[in-house]
Write a protein that holds these residues in place. Structure first.
Motif, PDB file in Angstrom:
ATOM      1  N   ALA A   1     -46.534  58.000  20.554  1.00  0.00           N
ATOM      2  CA  ALA A   1     -45.806  59.154  21.092  1.00  0.00           C
ATOM      3  C   ALA A   1     -44.414  58.741  21.568  1.00  0.00           C
ATOM      4  CB  ALA A   1     -46.599  59.796  22.228  1.00  0.00           C
ATOM      5  N   ARG A   2     -44.322  57.601  22.239  1.00  0.00           N
ATOM      6  CA  ARG A   2     -43.008  57.118  22.696  1.00  0.00           C
ATOM      7  C   ARG A   2     -42.095  56.824  21.506  1.00  0.00           C
ATOM      8  NH1 ARG A   2     -46.300  54.705  26.522  1.00  0.00           N
ATOM      9  NH2 ARG A   2     -46.563  52.825  25.290  1.00  0.00           N
ATOM     10  N   PHE A   3     -42.618  56.119  20.521  1.00  0.00           N
ATOM     11  CA  PHE A   3     -41.817  55.790  19.335  1.00  0.00           C
ATOM     12  C   PHE A   3     -41.395  57.058  18.594  1.00  0.00           C
ATOM     13  CE2 PHE A   3     -41.040  54.581  14.966  1.00  0.00           C
ATOM     14  CZ  PHE A   3     -40.258  53.441  15.109  1.00  0.00           C
TER      15      PHE A   3
ATOM     16  N   ARG B   1     -41.023  60.098  19.720  1.00  0.00           N
ATOM     17  CA  ARG B   1     -40.000  60.839  20.462  1.00  0.00           C
ATOM     18  C   ARG B   1     -38.613  60.305  20.123  1.00  0.00           C
ATOM     19  NH1 ARG B   1     -43.725  61.567  24.335  1.00  0.00           N
ATOM     20  NH2 ARG B   1     -43.412  59.581  25.351  1.00  0.00           N
ATOM     21  N   MET B   2     -38.478  58.977  20.123  1.00  0.00           N
ATOM     22  CA  MET B   2     -37.187  58.360  19.801  1.00  0.00           C
ATOM     23  C   MET B   2     -36.779  58.644  18.354  1.00  0.00           C
ATOM     24  SD  MET B   2     -37.286  54.748  21.911  1.00  0.00           S
ATOM     25  CE  MET B   2     -38.056  53.933  20.571  1.00  0.00           C
TER      26      MET B   2
ATOM     27  N   ALA C   1     -50.376  56.635  22.894  1.00  0.00           N
ATOM     28  CA  ALA C   1     -49.267  56.710  23.853  1.00  0.00           C
ATOM     29  C   ALA C   1     -48.046  55.957  23.322  1.00  0.00           C
ATOM     30  CB  ALA C   1     -49.697  56.153  25.206  1.00  0.00           C
ATOM     31  N   ASP C   2     -48.275  54.796  22.736  1.00  0.00           N
ATOM     32  CA  ASP C   2     -47.182  54.018  22.153  1.00  0.00           C
ATOM     33  C   ASP C   2     -46.552  54.768  20.981  1.00  0.00           C
ATOM     34  OD1 ASP C   2     -45.576  51.599  21.900  1.00  0.00           O
ATOM     35  OD2 ASP C   2     -46.743  51.215  20.079  1.00  0.00           O
TER      36      ASP C   2
ATOM     37  N   SER D   1     -45.146  64.845  20.346  1.00  0.00           N
ATOM     38  CA  SER D   1     -44.579  63.717  19.610  1.00  0.00           C
ATOM     39  C   SER D   1     -45.715  62.961  18.914  1.00  0.00           C
ATOM     40  CB  SER D   1     -43.780  62.801  20.521  1.00  0.00           C
ATOM     41  OG  SER D   1     -44.543  62.406  21.625  1.00  0.00           O
TER      42      SER D   1
END
Length: 143
Positions: A29-31, A33-34, A26-27, A92
């Motif tokens: 995926a967030r990174f 995406r950015m 999850a972490d 992502s």
């Protein structure tokens, strides 16, 4: 803008719980995406195979995080290079369970190119990208 890709195999640390793994994905995926990066992580319980792609600066940032991560060891880069288009634009970052046979095949596959064959659905093609695409396809259709 050229798209770059990296694929590697590694081993998780022994105390990596399912919850910790889900949190890491999850972490990531967030990174990602950015950073404009997409990819997939296959895990057989013993090894990881991760493929990710995106703009050069994003791929460099993501790979640096991978190399600094304390969640896995014995990172072996299988390939890196340019791709003409994203091969896996859907996530992502997404974790897929995989059997040890598939992870072993991906680790030993020919990764000298990132372009899929015309017959990528043919098992045993030997190209890493074709094997990975065939493994991911059922999960994309289900999403």
């Amino acid at each position: 803008m050229p798209i770059r890709a990296v694929v590697y195999v590694s081993q998780p640390v022994v105390d990596l719980s399912f919850e910790h793994l889900e949190s890491l994905v999850a972490d990531a995926a967030r990174f990602n995406r950015m950073a404009g990066v997409t990819g997939v992580l296959l895990h057989d319980g013993v090894r990881f195979v991760q493929y990710f792609e995106g703009p050069e600066d994003g791929v460099i940032s993501v790979y640096e995080r991978v190399l600094q991560s304390k969640s896995h060891t014995e990172i072996v880069e299988l390939a890196r290079g340019l791709v003409s288009a994203r091969q896996f634009p859907y996530w992502s970052m997404h974790r897929l369970p995989a059997d040890p046979l598939l992870v072993g095949q991906l680790a030993r596959a020919n990764w000298s190119r990132f372009k899929r064959s015309d017959q990528s659905s043919v098992p045993g093609s030997g190209w890493g990208i074709d094997l990975l695409a065939a493994a991911v396809a059922p999960h994309v259709a289900a999403a």
